[in-house]
Design a protein around this motif. Structure first.
Motif, short mmCIF file in Angstrom:
data_model
loop_
_atom_site.label_atom_id
_atom_site.label_comp_id
_atom_site.label_asym_id
_atom_site.label_seq_id
_atom_site.Cartn_x
_atom_site.Cartn_y
_atom_site.Cartn_z
N ALA A 111 0.92 -1.20 0.01
CA ALA A 111 -0.03 0.06 -0.08
C ALA A 111 0.99 1.30 0.20
O ALA A 111 1.94 1.48 0.59
CB ALA A 111 -0.93 0.08 1.10
N ALA A 112 0.14 2.34 -0.77
CA ALA A 112 0.94 3.53 -0.71
C ALA A 112 0.18 4.66 0.10
O ALA A 112 0.43 5.50 0.58
CB ALA A 112 1.07 4.23 -2.04
N VAL A 143 -9.23 9.72 8.29
CA VAL A 143 -7.61 10.21 8.43
C VAL A 143 -7.13 9.62 7.03
O VAL A 143 -7.05 8.38 6.81
CB VAL A 143 -7.19 9.55 9.58
CG1 VAL A 143 -5.71 9.99 9.63
CG2 VAL A 143 -7.97 10.09 11.01
N THR A 144 -6.26 10.40 6.48
CA THR A 144 -5.42 9.66 5.36
C THR A 144 -3.96 9.55 5.79
O THR A 144 -3.37 10.64 6.38
CB THR A 144 -5.42 10.75 4.07
OG1 THR A 144 -6.74 10.80 3.71
CG2 THR A 144 -4.69 10.28 3.12
N TYR A 145 -3.39 8.41 5.45
CA TYR A 145 -2.00 8.21 5.94
C TYR A 145 -1.35 8.09 4.42
O TYR A 145 -1.83 7.22 3.66
CB TYR A 145 -1.83 7.08 6.50
CG TYR A 145 -2.28 7.29 8.15
CD1 TYR A 145 -1.58 7.68 9.16
CD2 TYR A 145 -3.44 6.89 8.25
CE1 TYR A 145 -1.96 7.85 10.40
CE2 TYR A 145 -3.91 6.98 9.64
CZ TYR A 145 -3.04 7.55 10.83
OH TYR A 145 -3.58 7.59 12.06
N GLU A 146 -0.15 8.49 4.25
CA GLU A 146 0.83 8.38 3.03
C GLU A 146 1.87 7.76 3.43
O GLU A 146 2.66 7.99 4.61
CB GLU A 146 0.94 9.44 2.31
CG GLU A 146 -0.16 10.43 1.96
CD GLU A 146 -0.83 10.14 0.63
OE1 GLU A 146 -0.35 9.30 -0.23
OE2 GLU A 146 -1.87 10.33 0.47
N ARG A 147 2.33 6.72 2.72
CA ARG A 147 3.69 6.12 2.88
C ARG A 147 4.71 6.97 2.83
O ARG A 147 4.98 7.99 1.90
CB ARG A 147 4.03 5.18 2.03
CG ARG A 147 5.34 4.13 2.41
CD ARG A 147 5.40 2.77 1.52
NE ARG A 147 4.20 2.08 1.69
CZ ARG A 147 4.41 1.00 2.45
NH1 ARG A 147 5.35 0.76 3.23
NH2 ARG A 147 3.34 0.16 2.70
N ARG A 148 5.66 7.06 3.79
CA ARG A 148 7.01 8.10 4.20
C ARG A 148 7.79 7.57 2.81
O ARG A 148 7.91 6.54 2.44
CB ARG A 148 7.77 7.94 5.29
CG ARG A 148 6.95 8.53 6.26
CD ARG A 148 7.78 8.36 7.66
NE ARG A 148 7.12 8.76 8.83
CZ ARG A 148 7.00 10.05 9.21
NH1 ARG A 148 7.65 11.15 8.49
NH2 ARG A 148 6.17 10.43 10.45
#
Length: 165
Positions: A113-114, A153-158
């Motif tokens: 996942a990204a 909540v949106t999370y993005e891969r570092r």
């Protein structure tokens, strides 16, 4: 090593305690979140486990890909894959796809996942099915919108971050 795919988004409603369900039903009823799920996934392929499919069925306007170990399982209007990799390979890499559950499929999909779209539900229900922990070394929160009893909540891969194999 698992390759992060820019088109893989995981979407889930998660209680404070990490619970997403009891294996049969969702532990809450959030009409606003169901509308969010529908408008976000509409027109996109969805990858899910067979038990998740059993609770959702075929959703109009979305391609359903079900991951199951049962080689004899089939359902009208559904594509079947016998591994997560096989399911991902059914969708062109440039096409966004959504992983919609359940717990085991989420754990398998996390390294690919990204982006994570997590509805943080302000409840701690009992249940045996959980969402994997969101490691802050791997994921950064990029957006938050409060609702009644929950937040989207949106999370993005570092950049460069990978999940442990």
């Amino acid at each position: 090593m698992t390759e992060v795919r820019p088109n893989v988004t995981m979407i889930a409603a998660v209680g404070r305690n990490g619970v997403i369900g009891d294996g049969l039903t969702m532990p809450w009823h959030l009409p606003e979140d169901l509308k969010f799920f529908k408008r976000t996934t509409m027109g996109h392929p969805m990858v899910m486990g067979r038990r998740t499919f059993d609770t959702m069925g075929v959703l109009p306007g979305r391609r359903s890909i079900v991951v199951t170990r049962d080689t004899g399982w089939s359902h009208d209007g559904v594509e079947v894959a016998h591994s997560l990799q096989q399911a991902l390979d059914l969708v062109p890499r440039e096409r966004e796809l959504f992983v919609v559950g359940g717990g085991e499929v989420y754990r398998l999909a996390l390294p690919y996942a990204a982006r994570l779209l997590v509805t943080e539900v302000e409840q701690s229900p009992p249940g045996s099915v959980t969402f994997p922990a969101i490691d802050p070394d791997t994921w950064v929160e990029t957006a938050r919108e409060a609702g009644t009893g929950f937040s989207w909540v949106t999370y993005e891969r570092r950049d460069g971050a990978r999940d442990a194999p």
